[in-house]
Every structure is written in C-alpha cells, then in structure tokens.
Design an enzyme around this catalytic site. Structure first.
Site, PDB file in Angstrom:
ATOM      1  N   ASP A  75       5.183   5.629  -0.522  1.00  0.00           N
ATOM      2  CA  ASP A  75       5.056   4.176  -0.378  1.00  0.00           C
ATOM      3  C   ASP A  75       5.383   3.751   1.054  1.00  0.00           C
ATOM      4  OD1 ASP A  75       4.529   4.031  -3.077  1.00  0.00           O
ATOM      5  OD2 ASP A  75       6.605   3.553  -3.618  1.00  0.00           O
TER       6      ASP A  75
ATOM      7  N   ASP B  95       0.387   7.015  -1.838  1.00  0.00           N
ATOM      8  CA  ASP B  95       0.635   6.229  -3.046  1.00  0.00           C
ATOM      9  C   ASP B  95       0.448   4.758  -2.709  1.00  0.00           C
ATOM     10  OD1 ASP B  95       1.170   5.724  -5.693  1.00  0.00           O
ATOM     11  OD2 ASP B  95       3.319   6.005  -5.526  1.00  0.00           O
TER      12      ASP B  95
ATOM     13  N   ASP C 124       5.413  -1.475  -3.131  1.00  0.00           N
ATOM     14  CA  ASP C 124       5.790  -1.266  -4.526  1.00  0.00           C
ATOM     15  C   ASP C 124       7.163  -1.848  -4.844  1.00  0.00           C
ATOM     16  OD1 ASP C 124       3.439   0.077  -4.820  1.00  0.00           O
ATOM     17  OD2 ASP C 124       4.328   1.927  -5.591  1.00  0.00           O
TER      18      ASP C 124
ATOM     19  N   ARG D 282      -5.001  -2.237  -7.472  1.00  0.00           N
ATOM     20  CA  ARG D 282      -3.604  -2.694  -7.356  1.00  0.00           C
ATOM     21  C   ARG D 282      -3.401  -3.637  -6.182  1.00  0.00           C
ATOM     22  NH1 ARG D 282       0.205   2.582  -8.897  1.00  0.00           N
ATOM     23  NH2 ARG D 282      -0.936   3.159 -10.784  1.00  0.00           N
TER      24      ARG D 282
END
Length: 520
Positions: free
Chosen positions: A164, A193, A197, A246
């Site tokens: 991340d 990734d 997040d 996302r």
C-alpha cells in the site's frame, strides 16, 4: 500485467533515475523553510476534535527516511507535536529503524505507529517516497501533504507496507492526506496492492486534492465483509486515472465523495457494499466502466447521488454479484454530512482537478466557484500566535463602514423561507438559517477587499444558538479565527474577495440576521 494499467508505464518510467538523498539528514528548519501553506483540514477530518497534525510544534527538515524516524523518536513524548519537512528521495537504502520512547519504527517503511500530532510535508524540490510506503497504525491527528509515493510492492523486491502507498489500520483517528501523488505500475499480479487503504477501526479521514493512478486498486475502507468498523471518510477534488477498481471499495461506514475526476476506470469504480453508505456528489466520470454500484459480493451497499456527470461511461448488465448503479443511477439511501463544504459544479471538475490535484501543484485549492486559488503562506491560520498584547482588543466594537452592505452573499445551505442576502441587508428582522444545525454563509465582493473584523448578529429569539464556528478566507481556505458564540471577531487585516462564516456546532437552530464586515 493488465494491459489497461501497462499503457501508461512509459510515461511513469520517464520520470528519470532516482536521486540519492544527500546533505544533512535532519536539521531544524529556518523560518523561510517553514513557510509551507496548509489551509487546514477539510471533510470528515475536521470532525472528532479536528485534525491539526504537528501544528505548534518544532519544525525539522529530513532528507532520508531514517531522519524522519529520528525526528519522531527525538520528541519528548509520542504526542509532542512536530512538523517534518521532507525533501529528496526516500527509499529502502536510507530508511532504517530508529528506537526511542516516543516512537516505534521499522526498516523499509515510514512507520507512524502509536503516535499523534505529526505533519509530514514535502518542501523545496519535492519529496518522493520510492518503493516505500507510509504505514499509520494506532495513531491519531496525522497530516501527510505534498508528497509523491510510488511503486510500493507487497511481493517481489523490494517490498514495503503490504503493497500500500498509504495504509491505515488498528484504531486510527483523524488523518488528512492532501495534495499527494499516489501511483503504481500495475496490478496485484505485478506485486502492487492498494494506493490508499483503511481497515480495522480507522475513522475521520480526508483524502483531498490528490492524484491516484496506474494501479489495479485505488483503495479500500474495510479489509473484509466483517470489517465494518471504519468510516467517516471524505474524498474530494482527487484524480483517479487508469485504475482497474476500488475508487474506493467501501465496506460499511459512511463516505462523502464529491468533486473527483474519474478517468479510465477499467473494471469498476466506487464499490459500496456490506451496508456502506456513500454520498456521491458533483463528480465527473469519464471514459470508464461501471463507475458506481455493488460489485463482487451479494452484501449490498447504498448511495445517494446528485449532480454527477457521466461522460462516455459504459454499464454492464446486472447479474449475480455484479450490480452496477447505472445507466441512470438513482439514490437508494440518504446521508447526512455534518460539516460545511462548497462543491464546484461537476462540469468544471476536470479543469479544477487538473490544476490542483497532486504533489508539487503549489497546494492550490478550489474556492467552490470553479476557480483554483493559491494559498498565501503569509495569511494567518489556526496555528498563528495570538495577537500582540499591545494591539487593540479584537472584540472591541468595529468602526467605519459595514462593507457587507455593498457585497453579495451565498452559502452551503439555507432553511426554507430564509435567504443568504438577509445577512447583509442591514435589517435585523430578516435572517439566514442553515438547512440543518450546521452550515456556512459567505459575504463576497467583485474585487479584493481588506477585512479585519466581522460582527455576527443573531436574530431575536435565537441568541446563543450558535456554538462553535470558524471564519475562513474563502479565497485560500485559510482559517482566520475560530471560537464559539456570536459577536465581534477580530483577526489580522486580510485582503480577500470572499469571507465565510462556518457554523460547526449549535445548541439550537442558528439564525444570523447580519454578517457585518469591517476594515478596522
């Protein structure tokens, strides 16, 4: 690698070879170096006591990751405020663990763990965190501003932060990430990734004026369908470009998503699921697929939509666990927003975002009228010292002409039967009220006008209803004053075209009869 992500790799790699960090790793910043404009947090980061980062603390300069850790570990306590100005390239080669009573750091990642009251801001020629992520864990009151974070991997070599760019987890509160560039070079199969997040009870976060691009995953709120303790997150004036999915993924909680430019979302966009509720306003979706809905699960999420533009957006058929909101998205929930905000019209979002979003853009912000503004570092802000004690009392009655009488007015909301113009008509029997218990009203002029005092006068029968408030230079976003209760409010003389009174708390329905403004 997904072809959709790969197409822009050449542009990303053309940024050049990485420079090694040189010079003093850590030093006390001079007054000139400290003059980094930060207008103040926005969105949900203003709630739960607000987000001020290291305001009021020591300012230091760091050119390595180890120096960032050293600055954290050199504080008197884990909550001692500090502003860390970063310049140069931060990478694995210059980021080591540092030990101390006020920190808990690790090699190969910028670790903000079990700490509070910290600002990390890029200065000078810029700050690049290359293949190195920022991990926020069990921490609160954190600001990250004006930095680039790129190519953080969870597999391959080197790895950092679970892949991340910025990751938050485990009881995190009040984080403002602003004017950052977060980018990858592919999807999960290439070792990357998420870019942004949040999981395991992370709340009161704002991501503003940032660019997220060239990634399989933009970011998530909640790591699984059972991780629904996260929320109260605002996303505004961000560019999401060449992202597979996302943008973000929401599992439970509440998100406010407005004035973002979504471009080339390749598989899906805002994915509201597991009971999440998203308020999606005045965004511009372009050249994308399935930009809003519940995807890859049968655990439904919800949305309230208004003012969005869908430009060359394609929608899939609803089938199984794939439930796009389009082709004509309609609201299926209602979301209440507790803070004041002034959105730009969706039609000008691409232009505004292109001028403001990302690192090294001069921290430009929008004034809510589709006009980017450059913050003035000399403007007073919430961390400025108190006025000189020899100066006149700022609460003394103002003198001279009420400048509002020849001005215009607008605001974020108004109750039925009230008008913004009532606050500058010189008539105490008319007034403006917000549609709820909080809101904002502004006085504006066609040219720059110097103001140093305002007088907020409540209508008869509503005295004492106004609780907490902020006076904001709407041109730059700088907070001129904050406090509670109506009356005379003084601050340093400021040249502006629009001044805003934001009501952030009340004990009853606010009713402002007059919003007077004075030069002295």
């Amino acid at each position: 690698m997904r072809r959709s992500v790969a197409v822009r790799l050449s542009a990303l790699l053309a940024t050049g070879a990485l420079a090694a960090a040189t010079g003093a790793a850590l030093s006390t910043a001079s007054t000139a170096e400290a003059a980094v404009a930060a207008s103040g947090a926005t969105g949900f980061a203003t709630q739960n006591g607000g987000t001020t980062g290291g305001a009021g603390g020591q300012t230091v300069r760091a050119t390595t990751g180890t120096a960032i850790h050293q600055a954290l570990c050199s504080r008197a306590s884990s909550s001692t405020p500090i502003v860390i100005q970063v310049e140069g390239t931060i990478n694995h080669g210059n980021t080591s663990k540092v030990s101390g009573d006020s920190c808990s750091t690790a090699d190969g990642v910028i670790e903000l763990k079990q700490i509070s009251n910290v600002t990390i801001v890029g200065v000078g020629n810029g700050a690049v965190f290359d293949q190195l992520g920022i991990h926020i864990r069990q921490s609160s009151n954190i600001i990250i501003q004006n930095v680039t974070i790129r190519n953080v991997k969870k597999s391959g070599s080197p790895t950092s932060n679970g892949g991340d760019a910025i990751g938050m987890e485990s009881d995190v509160r009040n984080v403002w990430v602003d004017h950052t560039t977060l980018e990858a070079s592919g999807g999960e199969s290439e070792g990357f990734d998420g870019l942004f997040d949040m999981k395991d009870n992370t709340q009161y976060v704002t991501l503003s004026y940032s660019t997220l691009r060239n990634s399989g995953r933009g970011g998530l709120i909640g790591s699984s369908e059972s991780d629904t303790s996260n929320g109260y997150v605002t996303f505004h004036h961000n560019l999401y470009e060449n992202i597979d999915s996302r943008t973000p993924l929401l599992r439970g909680g509440i998100a406010h998503i407005y004035n973002n430019h979504y471009k080339s979302l390749n598989e899906s966009g805002i994915n509201s699921r597991a009971g999440a509720r998203a308020k999606v306003d005045n965004n511009y979706f372009e050249d994308s697929k399935d930009v809003l809905g519940t995807f890859y699960t049968d655990a439904a999420g919800y949305w309230q939509v208004s003012g969005n533009i869908f430009d060359n957006v394609t929608w899939s058929e609803r089938s199984g666990d794939h439930n796009p909101a389009g082709p004509n998205p309609t609201s299926n929930t209602s979301v209440s927003i507790p803070y004041a905000f002034t959105p730009d019209a969706a039609s000008c979002v691409p232009s505004v975002v292109s001028q403001t979003a990302g690192a090294n853009k001069g921290l430009k912000v929008s004034d809510g009228s589709c006009t980017p503004q450059t913050p003035d570092p000399t403007e007073p802000g919430p961390t400025d010292p108190d006025p000189d004690p020899t100066d006149p009392d700022p609460t003394d009655p103002p003198t001279g002409t009420n400048l509002s009488l020849t001005a215009g007015a607008d605001g974020t909301s108004k109750a039925s039967g009230t008008s913004y113009g009532n606050v500058r008509d010189g008539n105490m029997s008319t007034y403006w009220s917000p549609a709820g218990s909080t809101g904002s009203v502004s006085v504006k002029w066609g040219s720059a006008t110097t103001v140093s005092k305002v007088n907020i006068r409540e209508a008869a029968g509503a005295e004492g209803n106004i609780g907490s408030w902020r006076v904001v230079n709407h041109d730059t976003g700088a907070v001129l004053a904050s406090g509670s209760g109506a009356g005379v409010i003084g601050f340093a003389p400021t040249s502006l075209q629009k001044i805003t009174f934001q009501i952030t708390g009340s004990s009853g329905t606010p009713r402002i009869a007059e919003f007077e403004t004075y030069a002295s």
